[in-house]
Scaffold this active site. Structure first.
Site, PDB file in Angstrom:
ATOM      1  N   GLU A 163     -23.865 -24.876   1.695  1.00 36.40           N
ATOM      2  CA  GLU A 163     -23.996 -24.374   3.265  1.00 36.40           C
ATOM      3  C   GLU A 163     -22.778 -23.923   3.461  1.00 36.40           C
ATOM      4  OE1 GLU A 163     -26.186 -24.904   6.687  1.00 36.40           O
ATOM      5  OE2 GLU A 163     -28.031 -24.723   6.220  1.00 36.40           O
ATOM      6  N   ASN A 204     -26.209 -25.911  -2.212  1.00 40.42           N
ATOM      7  CA  ASN A 204     -27.492 -25.191  -1.475  1.00 40.42           C
ATOM      8  C   ASN A 204     -27.429 -24.295  -0.977  1.00 40.42           C
ATOM      9  OD1 ASN A 204     -30.553 -25.823  -1.131  1.00 40.42           O
ATOM     10  ND2 ASN A 204     -29.398 -26.704   0.180  1.00 40.42           N
ATOM     11  N   HIS A 240     -35.691 -20.078   4.223  1.00 36.43           N
ATOM     12  CA  HIS A 240     -36.322 -20.668   5.315  1.00 36.43           C
ATOM     13  C   HIS A 240     -36.268 -18.573   5.917  1.00 36.43           C
ATOM     14  CE1 HIS A 240     -35.271 -24.686   5.667  1.00 36.43           C
ATOM     15  NE2 HIS A 240     -34.568 -24.894   5.458  1.00 36.43           N
ATOM     16  N   GLU A 269     -36.079 -25.335   0.130  1.00 36.91           N
ATOM     17  CA  GLU A 269     -36.384 -25.872   1.462  1.00 36.91           C
ATOM     18  C   GLU A 269     -37.527 -24.928   1.970  1.00 36.91           C
ATOM     19  OE1 GLU A 269     -33.329 -26.795   4.316  1.00 36.91           O
ATOM     20  OE2 GLU A 269     -32.062 -27.303   2.645  1.00 36.91           O
ATOM     21  N   ASP A 271     -40.071 -22.445   3.911  1.00 37.10           N
ATOM     22  CA  ASP A 271     -40.807 -21.921   5.230  1.00 37.10           C
ATOM     23  C   ASP A 271     -40.556 -20.664   5.649  1.00 37.10           C
ATOM     24  OD1 ASP A 271     -38.691 -22.532   6.691  1.00 37.10           O
ATOM     25  OD2 ASP A 271     -38.706 -24.294   7.741  1.00 37.10           O
TER      26      ASP A 271
HETATM   27  C1  XIL Z   1     -32.749 -30.093   9.491  1.00 36.57           C
HETATM   28  C2  XIL Z   1     -33.740 -30.358   9.541  1.00 36.57           C
HETATM   29  O1  XIL Z   1     -35.421 -30.319   9.068  1.00 36.57           O
HETATM   30  C3  XIL Z   1     -33.610 -30.931  10.724  1.00 36.57           C
HETATM   31  O2  XIL Z   1     -34.493 -32.068  11.396  1.00 36.57           O
HETATM   32  C4  XIL Z   1     -32.921 -31.494  11.390  1.00 36.57           C
HETATM   33  O3  XIL Z   1     -31.971 -32.099  12.940  1.00 36.57           O
HETATM   34  C5  XIL Z   1     -31.400 -30.048  11.386  1.00 36.57           C
HETATM   35  O4  XIL Z   1     -31.516 -30.337   9.561  1.00 36.57           O
HETATM   36  N1  XIL Z   1     -30.640 -26.296   5.989  1.00 36.57           N
HETATM   37  C6  XIL Z   1     -30.294 -27.701   5.440  1.00 36.57           C
HETATM   38  C7  XIL Z   1     -31.798 -28.887   6.182  1.00 36.57           C
HETATM   39  O5  XIL Z   1     -30.145 -27.465   4.564  1.00 36.57           O
HETATM   40  O6  XIL Z   1     -30.615 -29.662   5.907  1.00 36.57           O
HETATM   41  C8  XIL Z   1     -31.550 -28.088   7.661  1.00 36.57           C
HETATM   42  O7  XIL Z   1     -32.476 -29.879   7.961  1.00 36.57           O
HETATM   43  C9  XIL Z   1     -32.335 -27.222   7.790  1.00 36.57           C
HETATM   44  C10 XIL Z   1     -31.549 -26.067   7.130  1.00 36.57           C
END
Ligand code: XIL
Length: 560
Positions: A163, A204, A240, A269, A271
């Site tokens: 990020e 990422n 996401h 990641e 979802d």
């Molecule tokens: C999130 C986890 O899912 C949570 O449990 C934690 O509290 C915060 O981080 N981007 C990322 C992940 O790269 O590491 C994040 O994960 C979600 C967003």
């Protein structure tokens, strides 16, 4: 080739062989109906992964079972982040990270390391360092964390930076950027390569799935790093997604332009959240988004696989982060596969809905440990052409008549029912289910009559919970002791069986004695008296031989 071949660990070999052979030999022969996702993905030469959290991994059988059965790749949801691995300067802690990697190795899964350099979940001591000290801390952290797993065949890739862009395509003005400028990015990649020359090294980010200002900034950065000889091997599209924002535009084209730079593209990641309550249209949209991402990965040889950010709605970061949104994952909070699961399986070439073979009916249903308010059912497992995924427990009131209704479900071959009335008769049946939703016939009926509750001594129950475990031991806390009768008790005695070679190293809120493998825990002088329905708890710690993963069993409680 999606899996590395240079290391000779068992997990790597198994996955490599699977990917290699299935692509060349089995692709003409579709995977069988209701194969788990990992089998379907491997048949396409891809991984399908999940983020895993350490607490349910230690404590929930259903969680472990699904994580192992369905996925051939895992990412630690939090356990490899800086606040977990180096909470204080040069004080490293790999307990959670090692737990995730051990689980992966036990299940022939590859591991993606997440994440080394991020502005979030990084302790404040890092954030306030001078430029010189911050760079030194970063290089030390990367060398130590990547180095810890460098000889581990399961850990094959890392998110080196996470990020680093803002939404308009500028660098995020994080403490990293503000203190070190953008040079920390190339420095981080070089340090990671030095620590593990074999690992795939990724950048990422989120909102970079389609073509937009942010993904173009990422594209330009990867292109520049490549031209400078900086070791970067992959980009991660977090993915996401949310049904209310639409599906990102030009994902396939975006994958293609990164692939042309010579890097892998991973969906890291995934979802798909919904504004609650979810309606049927939103769920259809969600199914489609899952399908689209799988298809985007299948369409490119540069995509080694897709990682979903967890699998059960019971443990998802979404409700905590996006208030009033949820239901983002592929199993519901009770571990039932959702339509999203079927969408992914279908996209991967499976035909789970075509499976109409029901499991066999459970046999040998018995009830034991019946108290005035509960009983424990056990039965012999059903069989299925694919896999039994769980059992429904049905109950009817009275010795005859009445209607059987589902009162609970279990992923094991036992179930503790509670909330019964004293001096009452109940009948139970159990039926099995599989991943395609086929139900078995019900088992034979077992009848249970609860004893009178008042008057004489009450009954009690004991349930032990594994709070944490590590290679050489574990803590069982709480062991919850409940007065299951309808009268007061003034003392209780819990017995359980300790696996061979295990030794109790401490206990609290009970007095423990050990005889052979049997441990007897009597109440302390301050927690023996329990009113009807009341509970108390005790706990204990145990040392066990390394590589032994057994836990105590057979908790039983007697009251007077
Ligand atoms: C999130 C986890 O899912 C949570 O449990 C934690 O509290 C915060 O981080 N981007 C990322 C992940 O790269 O590491 C994040 O994960 C979600 C967003």
């Amino acid at each position: 080739m999606p899996f590395r071949t240079r290391r000779l660990g068992a997990a790597t070999l198994a996955l490599t062989a699977l990917a290699g052979f299935t692509v060349s030999l089995l692709s003409a022969q579709p995977a069988a109906a209701a194969d788990p996702l990992r089998t379907l993905a491997a048949a396409k030469g891809k991984f399908i992964g999940t983020a895993v959290a350490t607490s349910p991994l230690a404590n929930e059988t259903a969680y472990r079972t699904i994580a192992a059965r369905e996925f051939n790749q895992v990412t630690a949801e939090n356990a490899m982040k800086w606040d977990a691995t180096e909470p204080s300067d040069n004080q490293y802690n790999f307990i959670g990270a090692d737990q995730v990697v051990a689980f992966a190795q036990a299940n022939n899964q590859i591991v993606h390391g997440h994440t080394l350099v991020w502005h979030s979940q990084t302790p404040s001591w890092v954030q306030s360092l001078s430029a010189t000290a911050m760079k030194a801390a970063m290089l030390d952290h990367i060398a130590t964390v990547v180095g810890h797993f460098a000889n581990n065949s399961a850990v094959q890739s890392w998110d080196v930076v996470n990020e680093v862009f803002d939404e308009s395509g500028g660098y995020r003005t994080s403490f990293w950027y503000n203190t070190l400028g953008s040079s920390f990015i190339a420095d981080a990649f070089r340090a990671a390569r030095a620590a593990d020359p074999d690992a795939k090294l990724c950048i990422n980010d989120y909102n970079v799935e389609g073509i937009n200002a942010k993904s173009t900034a990422m594209y330009n950065l990867v292109s520049t790093l490549k031209s400078q000889g900086v070791p970067i091997d992959c980009v991660g599209f977090q993915s996401h997604l949310a049904t209310q924002y639409g599906f990102p535009g030009q994902v396939t084209e975006n994958v293609a332009r990164f692939a042309a730079l010579g890097v892998q593209v991973r969906f890291t990641e995934l979802d798909v959240r919904i504004v609650l309550p979810a309606d049927a249209t939103e769920i259809t949209t969600q199914n489609q988004y899952y399908t689209n991402i799988i298809n985007a990965c299948l369409a490119s040889t540069a995509c080694p696989g897709v990682t979903i950010w967890g699998f059960t709605d019971k443990y998802s970061w979404v409700p905590d982060t996006f208030p009033s949104e949820g239901q983002a994952l592929i199993y519901d909070a009770s571990y039932n596969a959702k339509a999203d699961y079927t969408a992914i399986a279908t996209a991967l070439g499976g035909t789970p809905s075509g499976d109409t073979t029901a499991p066999s009916a459970p046999t040998n249903l018995t009830a034991s440990g019946t108290t005035s308010s509960g009983t424990t059912l056990s039965w012999t497992a059903s069989t299925d052409n694919t896999a039994v995924t769980g059992y429904d427990i049905l109950r009817a009131p009275g010795a005859s008549g009445g209607t059987f209704a589902v009162v609970g479900s279990s992923t094991s071959t036992s179930y503790a029912d509670s909330g019964l009335s004293a001096s009452s008769t109940y009948r139970y049946q159990v039926r099995a289910k599989d991943a395609a939703g086929n139900l078995s016939a019900v088992s034979a009926t077992v009848s249970v009559t609860t004893p009178a509750g008042g008057g004489g001594p009450g009954g009690c129950s004991a349930v032990g919970t594994t709070q944490t475990q590590w290679q050489g031991g574990y803590v069982i806390q709480p062991v919850t002791v409940t007065n299951t009768g309808s009268g007061q008790i003034t003392s209780w005695t819990v017995t359980f069986t300790l696996p061979a070679g295990h030794t109790i190293t401490g206990s609290w809120n009970a007095v423990l004695t050990v005889s052979g493998q049997t441990v007897t825990a009597k109440n302390a002088n301050y927690n023996g008296t329990l009113g009807a329905g009341a509970s108390t708890s005790f706990g204990f710690q145990v040392a066990r031989p390394t590589s032994n993963t057994a836990l105590p069993s057979g908790y039983a409680c007697a009251a007077s």
